[in-house]
Design an enzyme around this catalytic site. Structure first.
Site, PDB file in Angstrom:
ATOM      1  N   CYS A  84       0.833  -1.205   0.000  1.00  0.00           N
ATOM      2  CA  CYS A  84       0.000   0.000   0.000  1.00  0.00           C
ATOM      3  C   CYS A  84       0.873   1.262   0.000  1.00  0.00           C
ATOM      4  O   CYS A  84       1.796   1.382   0.807  1.00  0.00           O
ATOM      5  CB  CYS A  84      -0.930   0.016   1.205  1.00  0.00           C
ATOM      6  SG  CYS A  84      -2.115   1.389   1.154  1.00  0.00           S
ATOM      7  N   CYS A  88      -0.833   5.560   6.466  1.00  0.00           N
ATOM      8  CA  CYS A  88      -1.663   5.449   7.674  1.00  0.00           C
ATOM      9  C   CYS A  88      -0.822   4.842   8.807  1.00  0.00           C
ATOM     10  O   CYS A  88      -0.346   3.712   8.697  1.00  0.00           O
ATOM     11  CB  CYS A  88      -2.889   4.593   7.393  1.00  0.00           C
ATOM     12  SG  CYS A  88      -3.900   5.197   6.011  1.00  0.00           S
ATOM     13  N   CYS A  91      -1.416   1.252  10.438  1.00  0.00           N
ATOM     14  CA  CYS A  91      -1.600   0.096   9.559  1.00  0.00           C
ATOM     15  C   CYS A  91      -0.295  -0.641   9.285  1.00  0.00           C
ATOM     16  O   CYS A  91       0.696  -0.040   8.854  1.00  0.00           O
ATOM     17  CB  CYS A  91      -2.239   0.550   8.245  1.00  0.00           C
ATOM     18  SG  CYS A  91      -2.579  -0.825   7.109  1.00  0.00           S
ATOM     19  N   CYS A 128     -16.654  -9.748   3.992  1.00  0.00           N
ATOM     20  CA  CYS A 128     -15.966  -8.479   3.762  1.00  0.00           C
ATOM     21  C   CYS A 128     -14.713  -8.730   2.929  1.00  0.00           C
ATOM     22  O   CYS A 128     -13.777  -9.390   3.391  1.00  0.00           O
ATOM     23  CB  CYS A 128     -15.581  -7.830   5.091  1.00  0.00           C
ATOM     24  SG  CYS A 128     -16.968  -7.566   6.189  1.00  0.00           S
ATOM     25  N   CYS A 160     -19.567  -6.951   1.491  1.00  0.00           N
ATOM     26  CA  CYS A 160     -19.076  -5.607   1.789  1.00  0.00           C
ATOM     27  C   CYS A 160     -17.672  -5.492   1.196  1.00  0.00           C
ATOM     28  O   CYS A 160     -16.811  -6.331   1.475  1.00  0.00           O
ATOM     29  CB  CYS A 160     -19.037  -5.368   3.297  1.00  0.00           C
ATOM     30  SG  CYS A 160     -18.408  -3.741   3.779  1.00  0.00           S
ATOM     31  N   CYS A 220     -20.541   1.556   5.255  1.00  0.00           N
ATOM     32  CA  CYS A 220     -19.956   0.991   6.469  1.00  0.00           C
ATOM     33  C   CYS A 220     -18.740   1.850   6.797  1.00  0.00           C
ATOM     34  O   CYS A 220     -17.804   1.928   5.999  1.00  0.00           O
ATOM     35  CB  CYS A 220     -19.560  -0.454   6.244  1.00  0.00           C
ATOM     36  SG  CYS A 220     -18.625  -1.191   7.608  1.00  0.00           S
TER      37      CYS A 220
END
Length: 346
Positions: A84, A88, A91, A128, A160, A220
């Protein structure tokens, strides 16, 4: 002398009682269609431990009114791990993390379908599907569009998708392929957001949620507490979620993973977590509230009290960390006298 002492004790007791918040009256107000103010929400987070059971009982009345004794189970699949480009700080998959997490591109069809089978076997209502990314590329969008109809047809699960930032066209495509709901957490209050991420903004996240809403899917969105934010930041997040009309709110408690900028941060007590859950229930009384990552670490033996307020949990592991054994969750739900909601649309 004894009489004087008893009178003093009685006066002190009355003084303390007068300072206690009547959470039942607050619950009555909400049940009658009223709303809490931000000041009242902050008071919940500042509540003394001595009033905690009173608070939980009052918040539990709201949970019972709108969700009865039902518990919804969610199953989380890390469909793409690591890699990624975002920063963040919480994370383990971000570019600023040194945590030794698995790194792989989006999984093939068979693995995603097999995970859906496990979700069904564990009694989950929602599957999810999560990828680590700023946002999905075309290959990832196509993979999701291909697998979602199969998952829904074969296992009758709600789906989701958590794919990062989405524009309106991408949201429309997810809706068209059968995605029921998109997860995109606000993570914290707007004022604190820059302290935990600099590669995208709070406004970027809000816009993604608006794109999801405008495409006709459910939203969500929740956050993480315990990252160094103020109590006011937590309240702001709860009210922003209310104002956006978010249908499902996952509340995470920071699991400070070694190798991330927030490693070693453990500021939460079980009571802090319960107060936060109760505040979110009061502010968003009709919304699904999920006890999410970090519950095993921070709520510990008080996890059952959390389900008197929340009505949903993840069953199994999280993205890169382990969760509680599913059998322990089933037993917890049973011991509470609750029942798992398993059928879609129930």
């Amino acid at each position: 002398m004894a009489t004087d002492l008893n009178e003093t004790i009685s006066q002190d007791s009355n003084s303390v009682q007068n300072e206690r918040i009547d959470f039942d009256a607050w619950a009555d107000h909400v049940l009658e269609g009223g709303q809490l103010t931000r000041e009242q929400a902050l008071q919940i987070l500042e509540t003394d431990d001595d009033q905690l059971l009173h608070l939980i009982a009052a918040a539990g009345r709201l949970r019972t009114k709108y969700f009865g004794k039902t518990v919804q189970l969610y199953f989380l699949m890390n469909a793409k791990s690591g890699l990624c480009p975002e920063d963040c700080h919480y994370c383990s998959q971000s570019k600023v993390s040194d945590a030794p997490v698995p790194k792989y591109n989006i999984l093939k069809r068979d693995k995603l379908l097999d995970a859906a089978r496990v979700a069904k076997e564990r009694g989950a209502k929602t599957y999810c599907l999560v990828i680590s990314a700023r946002g999905p590329n075309e290959r990832e969008m196509a993979a999701v569009e291909s697998i979602v109809p199969e998952i829904k047809e074969k296992y009758d699960l709600d789906v989701c998708a958590c794919l990062g930032l989405l524009d309106r066209q991408q949201a429309d495509r997810l809706r068209a392929c059968g995605v029921d709901r998109v997860n995109h957490n606000l993570n914290t209050g707007e004022e604190y957001y820059g302290e935990i991420c600099t590669t995208h903004t709070y406004a970027d996240r809000v816009q993604t949620l608006r794109n999801v809403r405008d495409a006709g899917m459910e939203m969500c969105s929740g956050g993480i507490i315990g990252m160094g934010e103020s109590l006011g930041d937590i309240v702001s997040m709860a009210f922003d979620l209310k104002d956006l009309g978010v249908q499902s709110i996952p509340l995470n408690f920071l699991n400070s993973i070694d190798g991330t900028p927030l490693e070693g941060k453990t500021d939460l007590s079980p009571q802090d977590c319960l107060r936060a859950l109760a505040m979110f229930r009061f502010v968003n009384p009709t919304r699904e509230l999920r006890i999410s990552g970090g519950r095993e670490i921070h709520l510990r033996t008080l996890q059952p009290l959390g389900l008197y307020v929340a009505n949903s949990v993840f069953v199994g592991d999280y993205l890169t960390t382990q969760g509680q054994a599913p059998d322990e969750d089933y037993q917890m739900v049973k011991d509470l006298g609750f029942e798992v909601t398993t059928s879609v649309g129930e």
